[in-house]
Design a protein around this motif. Structure first.
Motif, PDB file in Angstrom:
ATOM      1  N   UNK A 150      28.299  14.634  61.346  1.00  0.00           N
ATOM      2  CA  UNK A 150      29.272  14.872  59.746  1.00  0.00           C
ATOM      3  C   UNK A 150      27.927  14.980  58.787  1.00  0.00           C
ATOM      4  N   UNK A 151      27.907  16.472  58.398  1.00  0.00           N
ATOM      5  CA  UNK A 151      27.037  16.344  57.174  1.00  0.00           C
ATOM      6  C   UNK A 151      27.354  16.512  56.244  1.00  0.00           C
ATOM      7  N   UNK A 152      27.894  15.847  55.400  1.00  0.00           N
ATOM      8  CA  UNK A 152      28.738  15.877  54.110  1.00  0.00           C
ATOM      9  C   UNK A 152      27.588  16.188  52.445  1.00  0.00           C
ATOM     10  N   UNK A 153      28.061  16.786  51.595  1.00  0.00           N
ATOM     11  CA  UNK A 153      27.478  17.454  50.639  1.00  0.00           C
ATOM     12  C   UNK A 153      28.259  16.849  49.965  1.00  0.00           C
TER      13      UNK A 153
ATOM     14  N   UNK B 129      31.112  21.118  52.520  1.00  0.00           N
ATOM     15  CA  UNK B 129      30.186  21.818  51.201  1.00  0.00           C
ATOM     16  C   UNK B 129      30.986  22.766  50.606  1.00  0.00           C
ATOM     17  N   UNK B 130      30.537  22.732  49.116  1.00  0.00           N
ATOM     18  CA  UNK B 130      31.649  23.792  48.680  1.00  0.00           C
ATOM     19  C   UNK B 130      30.455  24.702  49.031  1.00  0.00           C
TER      20      UNK B 130
ATOM     21  N   UNK C  54      29.749  24.350  62.475  1.00  0.00           N
ATOM     22  CA  UNK C  54      30.780  24.334  61.878  1.00  0.00           C
ATOM     23  C   UNK C  54      30.943  24.225  61.069  1.00  0.00           C
ATOM     24  N   UNK C  55      31.005  25.149  59.210  1.00  0.00           N
ATOM     25  CA  UNK C  55      30.854  24.803  58.438  1.00  0.00           C
ATOM     26  C   UNK C  55      32.476  24.815  58.051  1.00  0.00           C
ATOM     27  N   UNK C  56      32.838  23.611  57.021  1.00  0.00           N
ATOM     28  CA  UNK C  56      33.796  23.215  56.386  1.00  0.00           C
ATOM     29  C   UNK C  56      33.621  23.612  55.042  1.00  0.00           C
ATOM     30  N   UNK C  57      34.236  24.269  54.329  1.00  0.00           N
ATOM     31  CA  UNK C  57      34.479  24.869  53.043  1.00  0.00           C
ATOM     32  C   UNK C  57      34.662  24.208  52.150  1.00  0.00           C
TER      33      UNK C  57
END
Length: 317
Positions: A98-101, A206-207, A229-232
């Motif tokens: 889980x990579x969170x900005x 991330x945004x 997976x990119x979660x925009x």
């Protein structure tokens, strides 16, 4: 727990640990990976598109007709003067990172919550879902100047550590104005190449405001070995500027007031937002990455259930 509470949107400028813990109930409805019937006793739970055996050594036994000669253990064979072969078992889980900005530009929102808060809830939900599926959970949470990471583990402690990182970085945010010389998405992706193990699933939340050429280059190298997976995340005000009265705009140092009837500025603002979105879509398509778009106006549990709901989900292998 009833689905009514699970379907509510994230709230406020900051996350609350109690709410991140509560995400474990909604996570029971999510399946991050599609199971498949076992083809043999050595089959894992998931198909992978990555090259290599991806197996763990189990034992050495006598060679039998039909065994792969490439698996012969020549040392044991030479010592015993009898052919022996190595047995392997496929990995039965996939590490999830889980990579969170939690950088300053995420500290913004006009509906329900800030993007940073939404990111925390999504990260918590995905972490709990991975744990419920028996996968190891790894963490990388980053702010403007530093990041914290944790190696994947299959334990509740690994998810609780993720939640602690999320809460800590989230509550450290004070302004949407980023300081110069901070961490970029490209730098985080470069560090991720060192941290994540091949074959792992990575969710980048991330945004994506700085998904530029260098970040795309790093993602290109990453996606060769990882399932990304990119979660925009976005806010409605970032896409469409609408106001019934004068607008006050600030960069943190000075302020400018615009009349509500300044349609020229609104059109230019929305055109720029549309151009940025088109660039993000083009980059994701070039890289062959899935991009999930969520807004602060959305219920993240509903949208993630649509994408990762066990009964409705069939494509991700």
């Amino acid at each position: 727990m009833s689905s009514t509470r699970a379907d509510t949107a994230a709230r406020g400028p900051y996350c609350a640990m109690s709410e991140l813990l509560r995400e474990r109930f909604a996570a029971r409805d999510l399946k991050l990976f599609s199971p498949r019937p076992a083809q043999s006793v050595q089959s894992g739970r998931f198909r992978t598109r990555f090259r290599g055996r991806g197996v763990d050594f189990e034992e050495v036994r006598l060679y039998q007709a039909g065994d792969d000669i490439r698996s012969i253990d020549w040392r044991v064979t030479a010592r015993t003067q009898t052919p022996h072969t190595k047995l392997y078992s496929e990995e039965r889980e996939r590490p999830v990172y889980i990579v969170c900005d939690q950088r300053s530009p995420m500290f913004f929102g006009s509906v329900n919550c800030f993007k940073s808060t939404l990111a925390c809830h999504i990260g918590a939900l995905l972490g709990w879902a991975a744990l419920h599926s028996g996968d190891r959970v790894g963490t990388l949470v980053f702010g403007d100047s530093d990041f914290r990471d944790a190696r994947p583990k299959r334990s509740k402690h690994s998810v609780l550590q993720l939640l602690q990182f999320l809460e800590s970085y989230n509550h450290a945010l004070q302004s949407p104005i980023a300081s110069t010389g901070g961490l970029s998405l490209a730098q985080i992706c470069k560090d991720l190449r060192r941290i994540a193990t091949p074959g792992a699933a990575v969710f980048i939340i991330s945004d994506l405001h700085d998904l530029d050429d260098e970040a795309e280059k790093q993602l290109f190298h990453l996606q060769r070995h990882l399932d990304i997976t990119l979660i925009h995340l976005s806010d409605p005000l970032e896409q469409q500027l609408r106001a019934h009265g004068p607008l006050t705009i600030t960069d943190g140092a000075s302020r400018v007031q615009l009349p509500a009837q300044d349609t020229q500025f609104q059109r230019a603002y929305e055109a720029r937002a549309a151009e940025h979105l088109a660039q993000l879509q083009a980059r994701a398509q070039r890289l062959g990455l899935e991009r999930l778009a969520l807004s602060t106006a959305d219920s993240h549990t509903q949208l993630l259930r649509q994408r990762f709901g066990g009964a409705r989900r069939g494509g991700r292998q």
